[in-house]
Design an enzyme around this catalytic site. Structure first.
Site: not given
Length: 439
Positions: A189, A207
């Protein structure tokens, strides 16, 4: 008399959104105490309202009409967790035009439209907050915006993508290849089924733009930030790094240079990098993030922590929500960073003024004696100084560390090296990030 509740709408309810909604619902009393007024969840916009998300909230809150939700005149704060550019941009602009403050974790949206969104927020007298957009639980934007705004930032280096850091960390730990590490990241995940935004460096580049806007008070054009992902990183790269006391990380590097005419240029790149084991970024493991700020007065400042996951990321989202709510009660709003674009030179824009680094070169060879002589001549002609040279055990490759070299020069030279008869394949190059002398 108890103050009126501030009404909150949430757009998107994925991994992060689920935790945000849960914490708003379950932490009503605590949030009300921190804000000074209750927060009332009035709508959650999702694509499939009928889907069970394991949240004990009023079923009437779910809607697939995101536009209708943000157009409501009674909504005070919109929490945007959709991701992507559209419809997120249009919905955020509509919300601000209606007088709602906005909290977002959408780094792609802020990188692409930051100046315009800040201008819209200022025009309508609302907040635009996005601490969670860069490094999940790591609180770095606030210090850059506030505590360090009177200082001069020289450089920022960071590991700002949890997925790629997990993959590279696994490759370092196991000695395995990229495909195996990616598969494990997906299974656990840590990576999406389509991880392209992460592994190709797009997420980290967005970012980097946001960090630059706060550190250097200007918004680089995302299209001009040099980005390379980790899909080409091999087990051999990781082994080469280990042999010279380094680890491979996807590093975002930002610098501001002063040109001879007095103008300033923001240089930005996101690139797999061999990081010295003594450098703080070398110890960032798993899906964690870290940002190292080099400031003139404050010196070296390291911000590190969880870089992915619903619960860690929900923290700064809730923090921004509380801040926006308090400001609405006080009738004041935060002005954003300078809403102007400035050039951020990609590698190669200025052949003599681009980003410079030391590099590790792996040059596959056919004949050791001939290759050493020919390679030395080509590098000397390009004014690329060699600080270390050795051969692999099987004498099938030269391993070279260079002195500080301009990126464009190096890339052109790699093509020349590949054309040498004694070189058997395209050389591999990774920049080096050295430890600071005072660490």
């Amino acid at each position: 008399m108890e103050p009126l509740a501030l009404k909150v709408a949430v757009l998107g309810c994925g991994v992060v959104g689920t935790e945000v909604v849960r914490r708003i619902h379950d932490g009503r009393a605590e949030l009300a105490e921190r804000v000074g007024a209750p927060l009332e969840l009035v709508g959650i916009a999702v694509r499939h309202p009928e889907q069970d998300r394991g949240l004990d909230v009023d079923p009437d809150l779910w809607t697939d009409d995101a536009l209708g939700l943000v157009e409501r005149d009674d909504v005070d704060i919109v929490v945007e967790l959709l991701g992507g550019l559209e419809p997120a941009r249009s919905l955020v602009v509509t919300a601000m035009a209606r007088g709602a403050s906005v909290v977002s974790a959408n780094k792609a949206l802020l990188a692409a439209h930051g100046p315009q969104l800040h201008a819209t927020a200022a025009h309508h007298g609302v907040d635009l907050l996005y601490e969670a957009a860069v490094a999940a639980a790591v609180p770095v934007l606030g210090p850059l915006r506030d505590s360090l705004c009177g200082d001069r930032i020289a450089r920022i280096t960071g590991v700002v993508n949890g997925t790629t850091n997990y993959i590279l960390d696994q490759m370092t730990r196991t000695g395995g290849d990229y495909a195996a590490a990616l598969s494990e990241a997906i299974d656990r995940g840590y990576a999406e089924a389509d991880p392209s935004a992460d592994v190709e460096g797009t997420d980290a580049a967005a970012k980097a733009v946001i960090l630059a806007s706060l550190a250097f008070h200007t918004w680089p054009d995302p299209a001009r930030v040099h980005q390379e992902g980790i899909t080409g990183v091999t087990a051999q790269d990781v082994a080469d790094a280990r042999a010279c006391g380094r680890v491979v990380k996807l590093v975002a590097l930002l610098e501001q240079t002063c040109e001879s005419d007095g103008s300033r240029q923001v240089l930005a790149r996101v690139q797999p990098t061999m990081v010295d084991r003594r450098h703080p970024l070398a110890d960032v493991s798993g899906a964690d993030n870290a940002v190292l700020v080099e400031a003139h007065a404050a010196g070296l400042l390291l911000f590190t922590g969880a870089g992915a996951g619903g619960l860690p990321t929900s923290g700064p989202v809730l923090g921004d929500l509380v801040t926006a709510a308090r400001r609405r009660l006080q009738g004041r709003f935060q002005s954003g960073p300078l809403a102007r674009r400035a050039p951020a030179g990609p590698i190669g824009t200025h052949t003599d003024r681009g980003l410079r680094s030391r590099h590790h070169l792996r040059i596959p060879i056919q004949d050791l004696t001939a290759a050493q002589a020919a390679v030395s001549v080509v590098l000397a002609r390009a004014n690329i100084a060699i600080t270390s040279i050795r051969t692999t055990v099987d004498a099938r490759a030269l391993l070279i560390l260079t002195a500080d070299t301009e990126e464009t020069t190096l890339r052109h030279t790699l093509g020349e090296l590949a054309a040498l008869p004694s070189v058997s394949a395209m050389p591999r190059s990774l920049p080096l990030l050295d430890a600071h002398e005072d660490q």
